[in-house]
Design a protein around this motif. Structure first.
Motif, mmCIF file in Angstrom:
data_model
loop_
_atom_site.group_PDB
_atom_site.id
_atom_site.type_symbol
_atom_site.label_atom_id
_atom_site.label_comp_id
_atom_site.label_asym_id
_atom_site.label_seq_id
_atom_site.Cartn_x
_atom_site.Cartn_y
_atom_site.Cartn_z
ATOM 1 N N ASP A 119 3.876 -7.079 17.351
ATOM 2 C CA ASP A 119 4.290 -6.318 16.162
ATOM 3 C C ASP A 119 5.692 -5.712 16.303
ATOM 4 O OD1 ASP A 119 1.703 -6.864 15.375
ATOM 5 O OD2 ASP A 119 0.927 -4.879 15.874
ATOM 6 N N GLU B 229 0.798 -8.423 6.702
ATOM 7 C CA GLU B 229 -0.590 -8.010 6.421
ATOM 8 C C GLU B 229 -0.687 -6.562 5.921
ATOM 9 O OE1 GLU B 229 -2.888 -8.327 10.040
ATOM 10 O OE2 GLU B 229 -1.606 -6.924 11.134
ATOM 11 N N ARG C 2 -8.764 -3.152 10.744
ATOM 12 C CA ARG C 2 -8.305 -4.530 10.869
ATOM 13 C C ARG C 2 -7.769 -4.933 9.513
ATOM 14 N NH1 ARG C 2 -7.525 -3.570 14.654
ATOM 15 N NH2 ARG C 2 -8.385 -3.926 16.688
ATOM 16 N N ARG D 252 -0.466 -15.038 17.944
ATOM 17 C CA ARG D 252 -0.597 -14.347 19.227
ATOM 18 C C ARG D 252 -0.891 -15.266 20.387
ATOM 19 N NH1 ARG D 252 -4.359 -9.363 18.331
ATOM 20 N NH2 ARG D 252 -5.587 -10.369 19.940
#
Ligand code: F6P
Length: 353
Positions: A133, A227, A250, A280
């Motif tokens: 991130d 997101e 989440r 990831r």
């Protein structure tokens, strides 16, 4: 010297490169013994370790994930397997039993916050910033971010050819939690036409209008949405709420919601792709291998000089270290005067305003 190493929080490409660099520097330069702690702080609670010698850490530089395993729900101050009890004293007793001189903690914001609390209780700790991130305070880069951006760029390249062929609006949703770094850099690298970030709540009608204007020429639109992005008049899309987690929300699904809303407003077809954990997994980019190696070798220097309670950081392109206390609980989001936002305006991109 006996040093422990653990990886906490979500995995990311480059973790093994740090484990390798710290271990080899300590073994070669100080003859230290290095122990790997399995599954983050869980290994210090449940007594799970393995010795990391030169052989164990050879050949892992380019491997994704972490050879130690990780855990993103294990907070020793609120231990899920003990009904939320504080088991930090038990953890420190095991550190003493192992006769560890210090622990290297490789992780993101949640992991650094725990490391900082343990350091206040007397545990000698050195932190290494990890997260795709790129949202940890006081470091302009964490390793793993470059690899995630490369995945987003490649996905957008692929989505562009099918978008162009069908004359569609294609949406790619990236990770990043409350920060838009992955969507911003991935979107620029993958030539997205629209980039939507959590830091800049969007106007649905403005996005629809931008796509509509492109329906005749060039006939397709590529949207990269983080997101955590959300319209001005609504909150983030939460996919799941986890119990007993230091990071309970989440995110995920905003791309599908946007696709549905745009479909009602546009003539062309709209499709959405959730890039998810593909960002990831897998091997780190060359940039991340080098950054992770530099971070690991800098962490070894901090250990050698007994400089504990510090996190390795990159500032103005140079390696440095910052106090864990300054990092704990913080977050680094895309500033609204970031040069890439300025560049996006120049390129005629929409940021949903
Ligand atoms: O913090 C890294 C990250 O990959 C975020 O971008 C994402 O929101 C989250 O972790 C996903 O976590 P999990 O692997 O638990 O689904």
């Amino acid at each position: 010297m006996h040093i422990g190493i653990l990886t906490g929080g979500g995995d990311c490409p480059g973790l093994n490169a740090v484990i390798r660099a710290v271990s080899l520097a300590l073994i070669n330069e100080c003859g230290a013994k290095v122990s790997g702690i399995r599954q983050g702080f869980l290994g210090l609670i449940e007594k799970r370790t393995l010795e990391l010698d030169s052989l164990v850490v050879s050949g892992i530089l380019a491997q994704g994930g972490t050879i130690l395993g990780t855990h993103n729900r294990c907070d020793p101050f609120h231990y899920f397997a003990a009904g939320g009890a504080d088991v930090s004293a038990q953890l420190l007793a095991y550190v003493a039993e192992l006769q560890l001189d210090a622990v290297v903690v490789i992780g993101g914001d949640g992991t650094m916050a725990i490391a900082e609390r343990l350091s206040r209780l007397g545990l000698p700790v050195v932190g290494v910033p990890k997260t795709i991130d790129n949202d940890l305070p006081l470091t302009e880069r964490s390793f793993g971010f470059d690899s995630a951006v490369a995945v987003v760029a490649e996905a957008l390249d692929r989505l562009a050819t099918t978008a162009r062929s069908h004359g569609r609006v294609m949406i790619a949703e990236t990770m990043g939690r409350y920060a838009g770094w992955i969507a911003l850099e991935g979107g620029i690298a993958g030539a997205a036409d629209v980039i939507l970030l959590p830091e800049l709540p969007y106007e649905l009608e403005a996005v629809a209008e931008f796509c509509r204007a492109r329906e005749a020429e060039p006939g397709y639109t590529l949207i990269c949405i983080a997101e955590g992005a959300h319209p001005r008049d609504a909150g983030m899309v939460v996919h799941q709420k986890l119990k007993d987690s230091p990071d309970p929300l989440r995110l995920g699904g905003v791309g599908a919601v946007l696709a549905h809303q745009l479909q009602e407003r546009l003539g062309s077809e709209v499709r959405s792709t959730l890039l998810g954990h593909v960002q990831r997994g897998g091997t780190p980019t060359a940039f991340d291998r080098i950054l992770a190696t530099q971070f690991g070798s800098y962490a070894a220097q901090l250990l050698k000089h007994g400089r504990f309670g510090r996190m390795v950081a990159l500032q103005a392109g140079a390696l440095t270290d910052v106090s864990l206390a300054e990092v704990a609980g913080g977050n680094r989001r895309v500033p609204l005067d970031h040069p890439l936002l300025q560049a996006a305006h120049g390129l005629g991109l929409s940021l949903g305003q």
